[in-house]
Write a protein that holds these residues in place. Structure first.
Motif, PDB file in Angstrom:
ATOM      1  N   ARG A 143      17.295  -3.207 -14.341  1.00 24.21           N
ATOM      2  CA  ARG A 143      15.977  -3.226 -14.968  1.00 24.21           C
ATOM      3  C   ARG A 143      15.132  -2.109 -14.362  1.00 24.21           C
ATOM      4  NH1 ARG A 143      12.992  -8.787 -12.897  1.00 24.21           N
ATOM      5  NH2 ARG A 143      12.794  -8.233 -10.699  1.00 24.21           N
ATOM      6  N   ARG A 144      14.138  -1.679 -15.151  1.00 21.21           N
ATOM      7  CA  ARG A 144      13.294  -0.556 -14.741  1.00 21.21           C
ATOM      8  C   ARG A 144      11.854  -0.836 -15.150  1.00 21.21           C
ATOM      9  NH1 ARG A 144      14.443   4.684 -18.082  1.00 21.21           N
ATOM     10  NH2 ARG A 144      13.193   3.573 -19.602  1.00 21.21           N
ATOM     11  N   ARG A 145      10.928  -0.417 -14.296  1.00 19.38           N
ATOM     12  CA  ARG A 145       9.526  -0.443 -14.695  1.00 19.38           C
ATOM     13  C   ARG A 145       8.882   0.876 -14.279  1.00 19.38           C
ATOM     14  NH1 ARG A 145       6.925  -5.301 -11.118  1.00 19.38           N
ATOM     15  NH2 ARG A 145       7.782  -4.688  -9.105  1.00 19.38           N
ATOM     16  N   GLU A 146       7.821   1.195 -15.002  1.00 15.81           N
ATOM     17  CA  GLU A 146       7.119   2.452 -14.757  1.00 15.81           C
ATOM     18  C   GLU A 146       5.836   2.192 -13.983  1.00 15.81           C
ATOM     19  OE1 GLU A 146       5.038   6.098 -17.290  1.00 15.81           O
ATOM     20  OE2 GLU A 146       6.256   4.610 -18.337  1.00 15.81           O
ATOM     21  N   TRP A 147       5.592   3.027 -12.987  1.00 15.82           N
ATOM     22  CA  TRP A 147       4.355   3.010 -12.221  1.00 15.82           C
ATOM     23  C   TRP A 147       3.615   4.304 -12.549  1.00 15.82           C
ATOM     24  CZ3 TRP A 147       2.984  -0.717  -8.461  1.00 15.82           C
ATOM     25  CH2 TRP A 147       3.964  -1.678  -8.184  1.00 15.82           C
ATOM     26  N   LYS A 148       2.332   4.204 -12.927  1.00 16.01           N
ATOM     27  CA  LYS A 148       1.516   5.391 -13.209  1.00 16.01           C
ATOM     28  C   LYS A 148       0.484   5.567 -12.121  1.00 16.01           C
ATOM     29  CE  LYS A 148       1.527   6.707 -17.897  1.00 16.01           C
ATOM     30  NZ  LYS A 148       0.778   7.467 -18.818  1.00 16.01           N
ATOM     31  N   LYS A 149       0.266   6.822 -11.753  1.00 16.89           N
ATOM     32  CA  LYS A 149      -0.774   7.116 -10.776  1.00 16.89           C
ATOM     33  C   LYS A 149      -2.097   6.628 -11.335  1.00 16.89           C
ATOM     34  CE  LYS A 149      -1.828  10.517  -7.355  1.00 16.89           C
ATOM     35  NZ  LYS A 149      -1.325   9.840  -6.198  1.00 16.89           N
ATOM     36  N   ASP A 150      -2.883   5.988 -10.509  1.00 16.12           N
ATOM     37  CA  ASP A 150      -4.105   5.322 -10.957  1.00 16.12           C
ATOM     38  C   ASP A 150      -5.012   6.232 -11.775  1.00 16.12           C
ATOM     39  OD1 ASP A 150      -5.349   2.923 -11.184  1.00 16.12           O
ATOM     40  OD2 ASP A 150      -6.393   3.034  -9.282  1.00 16.12           O
ATOM     41  N   SER A 151      -5.130   7.505 -11.403  1.00 16.41           N
ATOM     42  CA  SER A 151      -5.995   8.423 -12.152  1.00 16.41           C
ATOM     43  C   SER A 151      -5.451   8.672 -13.557  1.00 16.41           C
ATOM     44  CB  SER A 151      -6.142   9.745 -11.407  1.00 16.41           C
ATOM     45  OG  SER A 151      -4.877  10.358 -11.256  1.00 16.41           O
ATOM     46  N   ASP A 152      -4.114   8.489 -13.751  1.00 20.54           N
ATOM     47  CA  ASP A 152      -3.506   8.655 -15.064  1.00 20.54           C
ATOM     48  C   ASP A 152      -3.520   7.359 -15.870  1.00 20.54           C
ATOM     49  OD1 ASP A 152      -2.846  11.186 -14.240  1.00 20.54           O
ATOM     50  OD2 ASP A 152      -0.791  10.668 -13.695  1.00 20.54           O
TER      51      ASP A 152
END
Length: 134
Positions: free
Chosen positions: A84-93
């Motif tokens: 399984r995979r999840r995406e983390w985005k930089k908070d400013s993005d």
């Protein structure tokens, strides 16, 4: 900037970080696919959308199948799914992702990270070390 987090399923342990022998890293830069460090919980947010479960994960039977469409989607794990995979985005993005991602997701992510660190530590210990602890 986005980072993918990968986990593999072990019948003994459950979902955990891939071992160094697995074909995918625990964390990889989304744009390049290169191995990278674990994202900071304060600087990144989990991406939640209709294609993921409530913790942001998408499921597959193999690493290379995660981006292939399947009937019913990838937001729910099946008995045959082992990755399984999840995406983390930089908070400013992230722009508004904090509103969608409740604090429970961040708490579970922190628990996952602590468990992975403990499992990594235990994998590197000998059986005699483990017996002497108990």
């Amino acid at each position: 900037m986005s980072i993918y987090e990968y986990q593999v399923y072990s019948p003994v342990i459950g979902w955990c970080a891939p071992s160094p022998d697995d074909e995918c890293p625990a964390f990889a830069d989304k744009a390049t696919g290169q191995r990278c460090k674990r994202p900071g919980l304060h600087a990144y947010q989990v991406v939640l959308d209709d294609a993921s479960d409530t913790a942001g994960f998408r499921y597959a039977t193999a690493f290379h199948r995660l981006d292939v469409d399947r009937e019913g989607g990838r937001q729910a794990g099946r008995l045959t799914d082992t990755i399984r995979r999840r995406e983390w985005k930089k908070d400013s993005d992230a722009l508004g992702l904090r509103d969608k991602a409740n604090s429970a997701v961040a708490q579970w992510a922190a628990v996952d990270m602590l468990r992975d660190m403990m499992l990594h530590h235990m994998r590197n210990r000998s059986i005699t070390d483990l017996v002497s602890i108990g």
